[in-house]
Scaffold this motif. Structure first.
Motif, short mmCIF file in Angstrom:
data_model
loop_
_atom_site.label_atom_id
_atom_site.label_comp_id
_atom_site.label_asym_id
_atom_site.label_seq_id
_atom_site.Cartn_x
_atom_site.Cartn_y
_atom_site.Cartn_z
N UNK A 767 0.84 -1.20 0.00
CA UNK A 767 0.00 0.00 0.00
C UNK A 767 0.87 1.25 0.00
N UNK A 768 0.57 2.18 -0.92
CA UNK A 768 1.25 3.47 -0.94
C UNK A 768 0.25 4.54 -1.37
N UNK A 769 0.72 5.72 -1.71
CA UNK A 769 -0.17 6.82 -2.06
C UNK A 769 -0.92 6.57 -3.37
N UNK A 770 -0.48 5.57 -4.15
CA UNK A 770 -1.16 5.28 -5.42
C UNK A 770 -2.21 4.18 -5.30
N UNK A 771 -2.29 3.54 -4.15
CA UNK A 771 -3.17 2.38 -4.01
C UNK A 771 -4.64 2.75 -4.20
N UNK A 772 -5.11 3.75 -3.49
CA UNK A 772 -6.53 4.12 -3.59
C UNK A 772 -6.89 4.67 -4.98
N UNK A 773 -6.07 5.56 -5.58
CA UNK A 773 -6.38 5.96 -6.96
C UNK A 773 -6.39 4.77 -7.91
N UNK A 774 -5.50 3.82 -7.69
CA UNK A 774 -5.46 2.62 -8.53
C UNK A 774 -6.73 1.79 -8.33
N UNK A 775 -7.17 1.66 -7.09
CA UNK A 775 -8.40 0.92 -6.80
C UNK A 775 -9.58 1.55 -7.51
N UNK A 776 -9.62 2.87 -7.50
CA UNK A 776 -10.72 3.58 -8.16
C UNK A 776 -10.64 3.44 -9.67
N UNK A 777 -9.42 3.68 -10.23
CA UNK A 777 -9.29 3.73 -11.68
C UNK A 777 -9.27 2.38 -12.35
N UNK A 778 -8.72 1.36 -11.69
CA UNK A 778 -8.58 0.06 -12.34
C UNK A 778 -9.67 -0.93 -11.99
N UNK A 828 -14.03 6.29 -1.28
CA UNK A 828 -12.63 6.20 -1.72
C UNK A 828 -12.11 7.57 -2.15
N UNK A 829 -12.97 8.33 -2.86
CA UNK A 829 -12.57 9.69 -3.26
C UNK A 829 -12.27 10.55 -2.04
N UNK A 830 -13.09 10.42 -1.00
CA UNK A 830 -12.87 11.18 0.23
C UNK A 830 -11.53 10.79 0.86
N UNK A 831 -11.22 9.51 0.85
CA UNK A 831 -9.95 9.05 1.41
C UNK A 831 -8.77 9.58 0.59
N UNK A 832 -8.93 9.59 -0.74
CA UNK A 832 -7.87 10.12 -1.60
C UNK A 832 -7.65 11.60 -1.31
N UNK A 833 -8.77 12.35 -1.20
CA UNK A 833 -8.67 13.78 -0.90
C UNK A 833 -8.00 14.03 0.45
N UNK A 834 -8.24 13.12 1.40
CA UNK A 834 -7.67 13.26 2.74
C UNK A 834 -6.23 12.76 2.82
N UNK A 835 -5.74 12.24 1.71
CA UNK A 835 -4.35 11.77 1.68
C UNK A 835 -4.12 10.48 2.44
N UNK A 836 -5.14 9.63 2.54
CA UNK A 836 -5.01 8.38 3.31
C UNK A 836 -4.10 7.41 2.57
N UNK A 837 -3.12 6.90 3.29
CA UNK A 837 -2.23 5.85 2.76
C UNK A 837 -1.77 5.03 3.97
N UNK A 838 -0.54 4.55 3.95
CA UNK A 838 0.02 3.80 5.07
C UNK A 838 1.36 4.41 5.46
N UNK A 839 1.52 4.67 6.77
CA UNK A 839 2.79 5.13 7.31
C UNK A 839 3.40 3.97 8.10
N UNK A 840 4.38 3.30 7.52
CA UNK A 840 4.95 2.11 8.13
C UNK A 840 5.51 2.39 9.52
N UNK A 841 5.98 3.59 9.76
CA UNK A 841 6.56 3.94 11.06
C UNK A 841 5.54 3.83 12.19
N UNK A 842 4.27 4.03 11.87
CA UNK A 842 3.22 4.00 12.89
C UNK A 842 2.87 2.58 13.32
N UNK A 843 3.13 1.60 12.47
CA UNK A 843 2.70 0.25 12.76
C UNK A 843 1.32 -0.02 12.21
N UNK A 844 0.98 -1.30 12.05
CA UNK A 844 -0.27 -1.69 11.39
C UNK A 844 -1.49 -1.18 12.15
#
Length: 870
Positions: A767-778, A828-844
């Motif tokens: 998961x990275x910053x492209x995951x949600x746009x990819x989920x929406x577009x593909x 999903x659009x709302x999550x993309x707008x909010x910049x939701x992704x995964x920060x590995x430093x925070x932990x799962x």
């Protein structure tokens, strides 16, 4: 209420009894000052009497909190010591040759000669009653109340300075962590133990006794064993005599769990202990034991011990049930501290920040180091799946205020660790691993003794000893240090068996998906279900047999009798059958031969009789079945081969499917020749050609070599495989396997639309910053376009008279799916707008909580963890 309760109990036993006086005083005297106090003091007849009265009021400063723990007689003695010379010259009091009071009842005198406390008390009470009468005459309720409080104080002193033939008490217990500052300091200044109020009351109650008096109490058992009471135990053992003790339960079963009868006179009698721990019906067991003893019969629950023997052991634990053979080990031999360092491990101060599971971090990230926490309680070896952030030699951890980094020079050394919470479990610690506070380090002074000490500490004798030294749930370093051991003894067989046990544990844990030594793919590929389950049983049996053989070697060396061995096995719940029974045509597994177990060959008829007994056994525990049938766990493993229950078959199917899903998502790369997705997103359902079901099918076919595996797995699961993957896997399997301390930390995230028309898995590490746009577009946009086109066609086809019912049904289905996907796309659009992704430093867990706020998980966190709320 106390008086009423005692009165009713007396009347119940003897209805005609007359109770002329209730010697009950309430410890809530009110302090007095000013004119009222001065008026009472002016009525005294001597300077000493006045000073004593002043001392009474000072002593009762905290009477409501301290109660009978106040040693008022000590305060009076202190005053008399100061006045001794003048008192002796004037003949005011009589002293013993040691300088103390002749009797506790004659510590105050009038100017003309000796006067008893009883006389002084009565005069004080008369004076107080005069004050009360005068208050009534003047209609002054405040003065009357004051007089009553002074009278209460005098009566309370009367009770506190007296001697008693019998003291009966259910002392209040209050841990020091919950005490106020005044009470904490008072106990530290006054009593041997300030850990809990009940311990101070034990000490105080023995002081109330007249010669040959008896104190009977019910208290927690902790004073008999715990480190915090190490100062109290010698005082009690040296100055009092434990006549009878009834040990009801261990602390993990109940709190008030030991009854004691203590004499303040030493007659050098053996103390009698009645041990009810483990009894199903303790009142009945106690009554039966007492009945047997009264008629002269023996009881297996009765133990006798010379309490002076406890003083021979460091910290004087009351290990009465050990018996002479085990107690002598403490006298004859040294202890573990003489041959090994037992050291506290690392406490990061913030595990949520500095500790991760294997699957949470990049395996190539060297800033995380293998870290041994409490674990699952596996003996000999446990492959830790935890890592601690140790970048720059742990600089970030060390900079945290709450962290504790002791014994750092032993980090990364080979040795052992033990599990601090629960039963004694000792594990081999490979080099370059860091021990934690929950898993302290054991480092032999000579490294070539690791295997011998590892075996000894996992023996039934060592477990029995530690359970006596500390029956609580938290095994302290000092407890382990005190385990007796002959420091010169080495045993090749124990070392050989310990080495095999480590190998067995590594193999056992290779079946666990969350273990760092997991090899599920190879095992599913090379073993049939029957072979796979038998291998699990064989390894479990090997561990039971190895521990038993080591225990026997330890017993032999220390010359422990058969009766004591049986007691220890029963206490440690390590009883197993010994005979490895099989027929002449059954092969002996290589592991059995390696351990050194000789088979007992029986006829087919005898073996079938044994099989019948096994089939009648109602249980699935290897050790219990071995104990019940009197045969080796290896025999039980053989008998099971043809009758694995449905639950084990279901678990087998779930584990294999879990591996297949992980392989499909790229977490496992065991088989390079299998197709793998080029994305961290894998959809669920037939709307997509390369869905999770297709990938799982490819993996399982490869594992089983069976194109028709699904019907068999459907039977094991009790449902269709596709249904299990979409509706059961994430919530009921994956999130239960991948968790810690109540947190859910899955690496395969299943997200789903509100009406479940769309569902997919996301691989956490992809998961990275492209995951949600990819989920929406593909995935979402193409599917929504398909549905819109189909709906347009269906609308045209049904926009006529008598439309086809199937078309109408399909139209409704398409509209429902379209509405659901459009709503999901908005989220999903709302999550993309909010910049939701995964920060590995925070932990799962922290990342999962953020995603859960949008309610996109197949099962939201409030359902996965009942105590969590958004």
């Amino acid at each position: 209420m106390a008086a009423l309760s005692l009165y009713l109990k007396a009347k119940e036993q003897s209805p005609e009894v007359a109770i002329p006086q209730l010697n009950i005083a309430s410890a809530d005297a009110v302090l007095i000052n000013g004119d009222r106090k001065q008026e009472v003091l002016e009525r005294t007849e001597s300077e000493l009497e006045e000073e004593i009265l002043e001392q009474l009021w000072r002593s009762f400063d905290n009477i409501r909190e301290f109660g009978s723990l106040i040693r008022i007689e000590d305060r009076i003695e202190s005053i008399l010591d100061e006045h001794r010379d003048s008192i002796q010259e004037s003949g005011q009091s009589q002293f013993t040759s040691e300088g103390g009071l002749a009797t506790q009842s004659s510590f105050v005198t009038s100017e003309g000669g000796e006067e008893t406390w009883e006389e002084v008390k009565n005069r004080l009470l008369d004076s107080v009653r005069e004050l009360a009468t005068e208050a009534l005459d003047h209609n002054d309720p405040v003065e009357e109340m004051f007089a009553e409080e002074v009278e209460k104080t005098v009566e309370l002193v009367d009770l506190l300075v007296a001697d008693y033939s019998v003291v009966v008490s259910n002392p209040p217990y209050l841990d020091s962590g919950k005490m106020g500052d005044d009470l904490t300091q008072f106990l530290k200044d006054t009593y041997k133990s300030s850990r809990d109020t009940y311990a101070a009351f034990i000490e105080r109650n023995t002081e109330f006794l007249a010669p040959d008096g008896l104190a009977s109490m019910i208290t927690p058992e902790t004073f008999m064993f715990n480190y915090s009471f190490r100062g109290l135990r010698p005082k009690l053992l040296e100055n009092s005599e434990f006549v009878d003790v009834v040990h009801l339960t261990n602390r993990d079963e109940a709190y008030m769990n030991v009854c004691t009868l203590i004499s303040n006179s030493k007659h050098n009698r053996r103390s009698r202990f009645i041990r009810l721990i483990g009894a199903d019906d303790r009142p009945a067991a106690l009554n039966n034991t007492i009945t047997d003893l009264r008629v002269g019969d023996s009881s297996e629950r009765q133990y006798f011990a010379n309490q002076s023997a406890f003083l021979e052991i460091d910290r004087s634990p009351f290990i009465y049930w050990f018996g002479k053979e085990v107690l002598d080990l403490f006298i004859k031999y040294g202890n573990l501290k003489d041959t090994a360092d037992v050291l506290r491990g690392l406490d990061t101060g913030n595990d949520d920040r500095f500790v991760r599971y294997d699957w949470e971090v990049d395996p190539n990230d060297n800033s995380w180091n293998r870290y041994v926490m409490s674990g699952e309680g596996e003996p000999f070896f446990e492959a830790s799946n935890m890592k601690a952030l140790w970048e720059n030699n742990g600089a970030e951890i060390k900079s945290t205020d709450d962290s504790i980094v002791p014994s750092e020079d032993r980090y990364f050394d080979e040795g052992m660790t033990y599990r601090r919470f629960g039963d004694l479990v000792v594990r081999h610690l490979p080099a370059n691993w860091i021990p934690s506070d929950g898993s302290p380090f054991i480092g032999p002074h000579e490294n070539d003794r690791i295997l011998h000490i590892l075996g000894y500490l996992n023996s039934s004798l060592a477990e029995f000893v530690i359970e006596g030294l500390n029956p609580g749930l938290n095994i302290q370093i000092g407890d382990v240090e005190r385990i007796p051991i002959d420091t010169s003894w080495r045993n090749d067989e124990i070392e050989r068996l310990s080495e095999i046990a480590i190998e067995v544990q590594e193999e056992r844990q290779s079946y666990l998906e969350t273990a760092p030594v997991y090899h599920g793919g190879e095992k599913f590929r090379s073993e049939s279900m029957s072979e796979y389950l038998f291998k699990e049983d064989l390894l479990d049996s090997a561990l039971l047999v190895i521990r038993h053989k080591i225990s026997e070697a330890v017993f032999d060396y220390y010359e422990i009798s058969n009766d004591t061995r049986e007691q220890i096995y029963q206490e440690s719940e390590r009883v197993i059958g010994k005979d490895y029974v099989l027929t002449s045509d059954q092969p002996v597994p290589e592991l059995v031969d390696q351990i050194g177990v000789e088979p007992t060959v029986v006829t087919d008829e005898e073996y079938q009789k044994l099989r019948g007994a096994f089939e009648s056994f109602s249980g699935d525990d290897l050790q219990e079945a071995s104990k019940e049938l009197g045969v080796s766990p290896f025999t039980i493993a053989d008998l099971r081969r043809e009758s694995y229950d449905e639950e084990r078959k279901e678990i087998y199917a779930e584990d294999q499917l879990s591996f297949a899903i992980g392989h499909a998502l790229g977490h496992w790369n065991t088989f390079d020749q299998l197709p793998a997705p080029d994305s961290e997103i894998v959809p669920i359902g037939d709307s997509y050609e390369e869905n999770i079901g297709w990938y799982v099918d490819e993996v399982v076919q490869h594992l089983t070599g069976d194109d028709e595996w699904r019907p068999r797995f459907n039977d094991h699961l009790g449902r269709e495989v596709a249904d299990w993957i979409q509706n059961r896997f994430f919530r009921y399997h994956h999130c239960k396997e991948y968790r810690r301390r109540g947190q859910r930390i899955p690496i395969y995230w299943q997200i789903e639309s509100p009406a479940e028309e769309f569902s997919c898995f996301l691989y956490y590490h992809g998961i990275d910053e492209n995951t949600l746009p990819k989920l929406r577009g593909q995935y979402l946009d193409p599917r929504i376009n398909e549905l819109e086109n189909e709906l347009e066609t269906l609308n045209a086809q049904t926009n006529r008279e008598n439309p086809d019912k199937d078309l109408l049904n399909r139209q409704e289905e398409v509209q429902t799916e379209l509405d659901d996907l459009e709503q999901f796309r908005e989220t999903i659009d709302k999550m993309i707008d909010d910049g939701v992704t995964v920060d590995v430093e925070k932990g799962i867990w922290e990342n999962l909580k953020e995603w859960d706020q949008y309610e996109v998980l197949e099962t939201g966190l409030p359902k996965l963890k009942s105590s969590y709320s958004r």
